[in-house]
Design a protein around this motif. Structure first.
Motif, mmCIF file in Angstrom:
data_model
loop_
_atom_site.group_PDB
_atom_site.id
_atom_site.type_symbol
_atom_site.label_atom_id
_atom_site.label_comp_id
_atom_site.label_asym_id
_atom_site.label_seq_id
_atom_site.Cartn_x
_atom_site.Cartn_y
_atom_site.Cartn_z
ATOM 1 N N VAL A 234 0.843 -1.182 0.000
ATOM 2 C CA VAL A 234 0.000 0.000 0.000
ATOM 3 C C VAL A 234 0.879 1.232 0.000
ATOM 4 N N ASN A 235 0.576 2.181 -0.827
ATOM 5 C CA ASN A 235 1.308 3.436 -0.876
ATOM 6 C C ASN A 235 0.842 4.313 0.271
ATOM 7 N N VAL A 236 1.595 4.279 1.390
ATOM 8 C CA VAL A 236 1.155 5.001 2.572
ATOM 9 C C VAL A 236 1.276 6.498 2.414
ATOM 10 N N SER A 237 1.989 6.970 1.366
ATOM 11 C CA SER A 237 2.074 8.402 1.143
ATOM 12 C C SER A 237 0.745 8.957 0.642
ATOM 13 N N GLN A 238 -0.160 8.091 0.131
ATOM 14 C CA GLN A 238 -1.473 8.531 -0.291
ATOM 15 C C GLN A 238 -2.332 8.705 0.944
ATOM 16 N N MET A 239 -2.773 9.916 1.209
ATOM 17 C CA MET A 239 -3.503 10.215 2.421
ATOM 18 C C MET A 239 -4.952 9.779 2.287
ATOM 19 N N PRO A 240 -5.608 9.438 3.408
ATOM 20 C CA PRO A 240 -7.026 9.104 3.352
ATOM 21 C C PRO A 240 -7.859 10.312 2.920
ATOM 22 N N ILE A 241 -9.010 10.017 2.353
ATOM 23 C CA ILE A 241 -9.951 11.069 1.980
ATOM 24 C C ILE A 241 -10.726 11.464 3.226
ATOM 25 N N ILE A 251 -15.848 12.365 8.531
ATOM 26 C CA ILE A 251 -15.892 11.253 7.579
ATOM 27 C C ILE A 251 -14.471 11.014 7.076
ATOM 28 N N MET A 252 -14.111 9.744 6.998
ATOM 29 C CA MET A 252 -12.796 9.383 6.477
ATOM 30 C C MET A 252 -12.927 8.130 5.630
ATOM 31 N N LEU A 253 -12.247 8.137 4.483
ATOM 32 C CA LEU A 253 -12.298 7.000 3.564
ATOM 33 C C LEU A 253 -10.908 6.742 3.017
ATOM 34 N N TRP A 254 -10.602 5.474 2.876
ATOM 35 C CA TRP A 254 -9.341 5.060 2.263
ATOM 36 C C TRP A 254 -9.620 3.916 1.297
ATOM 37 N N ALA A 255 -8.986 3.963 0.161
ATOM 38 C CA ALA A 255 -9.046 2.855 -0.782
ATOM 39 C C ALA A 255 -7.800 2.916 -1.652
ATOM 40 N N PRO A 266 -13.658 -2.101 -21.943
ATOM 41 C CA PRO A 266 -13.060 -3.185 -21.154
ATOM 42 C C PRO A 266 -12.133 -2.707 -20.041
ATOM 43 N N GLU A 267 -11.606 -1.469 -20.139
ATOM 44 C CA GLU A 267 -10.625 -1.027 -19.160
ATOM 45 C C GLU A 267 -11.306 -0.421 -17.941
ATOM 46 N N TRP A 268 -10.596 -0.514 -16.825
ATOM 47 C CA TRP A 268 -11.076 0.056 -15.568
ATOM 48 C C TRP A 268 -10.573 1.490 -15.432
ATOM 49 N N ILE A 269 -11.339 2.317 -14.771
ATOM 50 C CA ILE A 269 -10.971 3.705 -14.478
ATOM 51 C C ILE A 269 -10.760 3.808 -12.972
ATOM 52 N N ASP A 270 -9.552 4.134 -12.553
ATOM 53 C CA ASP A 270 -9.222 4.239 -11.128
ATOM 54 C C ASP A 270 -9.403 5.685 -10.682
ATOM 55 N N LEU A 271 -10.458 5.938 -9.929
ATOM 56 C CA LEU A 271 -10.723 7.296 -9.448
ATOM 57 C C LEU A 271 -9.764 7.697 -8.327
ATOM 58 N N ALA A 272 -9.104 6.719 -7.679
ATOM 59 C CA ALA A 272 -8.191 7.045 -6.578
ATOM 60 C C ALA A 272 -6.973 7.811 -7.058
ATOM 61 N N THR A 273 -6.686 7.777 -8.351
ATOM 62 C CA THR A 273 -5.521 8.480 -8.891
ATOM 63 C C THR A 273 -5.885 9.857 -9.444
ATOM 64 N N GLN A 274 -7.153 10.248 -9.346
ATOM 65 C CA GLN A 274 -7.601 11.520 -9.904
ATOM 66 C C GLN A 274 -7.850 12.534 -8.798
#
Length: 449
Positions: A234-241, A251-255, A266-274
């Motif tokens: 897990v990339n711990v440098s990515q902070m929770p939302i 409210i706190m969210l992590w994914a 066919p491809e997936w869109i990763d919203l966590a990188t946006q």
């Protein structure tokens, strides 16, 4: 007695480097160690605090007593790269002194009239230390080769700055050990030459740059202990939302991944990188709404808490997840209350939250099944954050007794019962207590109707 003093000095040196390496590991400032020793006495140098990174200004002030005499010779052993880890790995600091490569260096520190160790000096550039010594002495550095020392003529009536460059390794630990051992031999050879000439000197051993770059973020502001956010990979440098109201965190969210897939792609869109905003989010004592606004999508999480008399406590449920597509404008809803819940004091965590395989998010209508959601390493908390920027204890979606565990237990108990029953039947077998004697009368067994 002398051996005990040498052992104590080596142990103290090892402790200083190990303790300083541990404390300074929480800093992201590049640093190099610096060792100073001399065969003449001068005023004691100021000792740095453990874990403190000495700046160039502080180093200049600390070395001032060593350069107080009008004429002196300074040896600068400048290695291409050097870090505290080199001493802990190759210095024999764990009791294996015979395997250490800094024998001449340790002997010089023990036998010197004055010495000081700076475990962490701020590294500001390759020319910082030579420039500082040149300014202190008012003399230009003279590059010296250990193989041509016999041809060196020193004028001890003026200041001399002798620069001895030492190489460093970049391959296997075995080659590093050999190169550092050769460097230590050069240090011993240069000192022996000056002692034979009767020259008083002050020696400095440091590096042009750190041998290991410290790129980890500071740990001073991070929570201590195990956490679901610290799982491998897990990339711990990515902070929770997070969403904050006037009171604090609510409210706190992590994914690790917030993936969605369009019905015709066919491809997936990763919203966590946006990039996102939380405009439209709200929270109170009974309901929480987290709205994540992306460039092309809006992802909403609706949570609520209710009191259940059977368990006599409040529970948090993720009532629904809503995906809104901006163009063309469409809205799709998923129900999560059936499988996503936790005590209100806890957060909820699940390694995989999907809408298709082992679905925890159930499509609200048939058309929603065309869009797939896949949340990897998902964790959310909508209540009970207590104004803290970290999750509470997590209630995991994986139960302690999985179907596989139950099947194994039941099968084992059944086999144990069969074994116990068979053993019991064997123990109930009795042998005959009377046998027919061929020399005597035969046994007569009366038969009656």
């Amino acid at each position: 007695m002398a051996e005990s003093i040498k052992f104590l000095h080596g142990a103290v040196m090892a402790f200083i480097f190990l303790f300083a390496a541990f404390l300074s590991s929480v800093s992201s400032t590049a640093q190099v160690p610096l060792l100073v020793w001399s065969n003449r006495s001068f005023a004691p140098l100021a000792s740095p605090l453990a874990g403190h990174i000495v700046s160039m200004k502080e180093l200049s002030a600390a070395l001032s007593p060593a350069f107080g005499s009008p004429s002196q010779t300074v040896l600068l052993f400048l290695q291409d790269k050097l870090s505290k880890d080199d001493f802990t790995r190759f210095g024999g600091v764990f009791g294996n002194k015979q395997e250490g490569v800094f024998r001449n260096l340790e002997a010089a520190l023990q036998s010197s009239s004055s010495s000081r160790i700076f475990p962490a000096v701020e590294w500001t550039g390759e020319s910082a230390i030579p420039a500082l010594l040149q300014e202190k002495l008012g003399a230009s550095p003279l590059l010296v080769d250990a193989d041509t020392l016999e041809n060196l003529n020193l004028n001890t009536s003026v200041n001399n700055l002798l620069l001895i460059n030492l190489p460093y390794c970049s391959n296997s630990p075995e080659s590093c050990k050999k190169i550092l051992s050769n460097n230590d031999e050069i240090i011993g050879k240069v000192q022996s030459f000056l002692k034979a000439k009767g020259v008083s000197y002050t020696a400095i051993y440091t590096g042009l740059q750190p041998s290991q770059a410290i790129s980890e973020p500071s740990l001073l502001n991070q929570g201590v202990g195990r956490s679901l956010l610290q799982t491998p990979g897990v990339n711990v440098s990515q902070m929770p939302i997070t969403f904050n109201d006037s009171v604090g965190y609510c409210i706190m969210l992590w994914a690790q991944k917030l993936e969605i897939r369009a019905p015709d792609k066919p491809e997936w869109i990763d919203l966590a990188t946006q990039n996102y905003t939380t405009a439209g989010s709200r929270c109170n004592t009974t309901d929480s709404l987290l709205v994540l606004n992306y460039a092309d999508y809006i992802l909403s999480f609706t949570l609520s808490q209710r009191f259940y008399p059977v368990s006599a406590r409040n529970w948090t449920t993720l009532d629904s997840v809503q995906l809104e597509v901006r163009s063309p404008r469409q809205t799709f809803s998923y129900v999560g209350r059936r499988g996503i819940y936790s005590p209100v004091e806890y957060s909820f965590h699940c390694q995989s939250v999907t809408s298709f395989v082992d679905a925890l998010l159930i499509p609200d209508n048939q058309s929603t099944t065309q869009w797939l959601l896949n949340f990897n390493d998902f964790q959310i908390q909508g209540f009970g954050l207590s104004n803290q920027s970290r999750f509470a204890y997590a209630s995991d979606c994986a139960s302690f007794f999985t179907p596989g565990i139950w099947m194994g237990l039941i099968t084992s108990l059944l086999m144990l019962f069969i074994f116990a029953y068979g053993l019991h039947m064997i123990m109930q077998l009795n042998t005959m207590d009377r046998f027919d004697d061929p020399k005597g009368p035969s046994i007569s067994v009366p038969q009656t109707d």
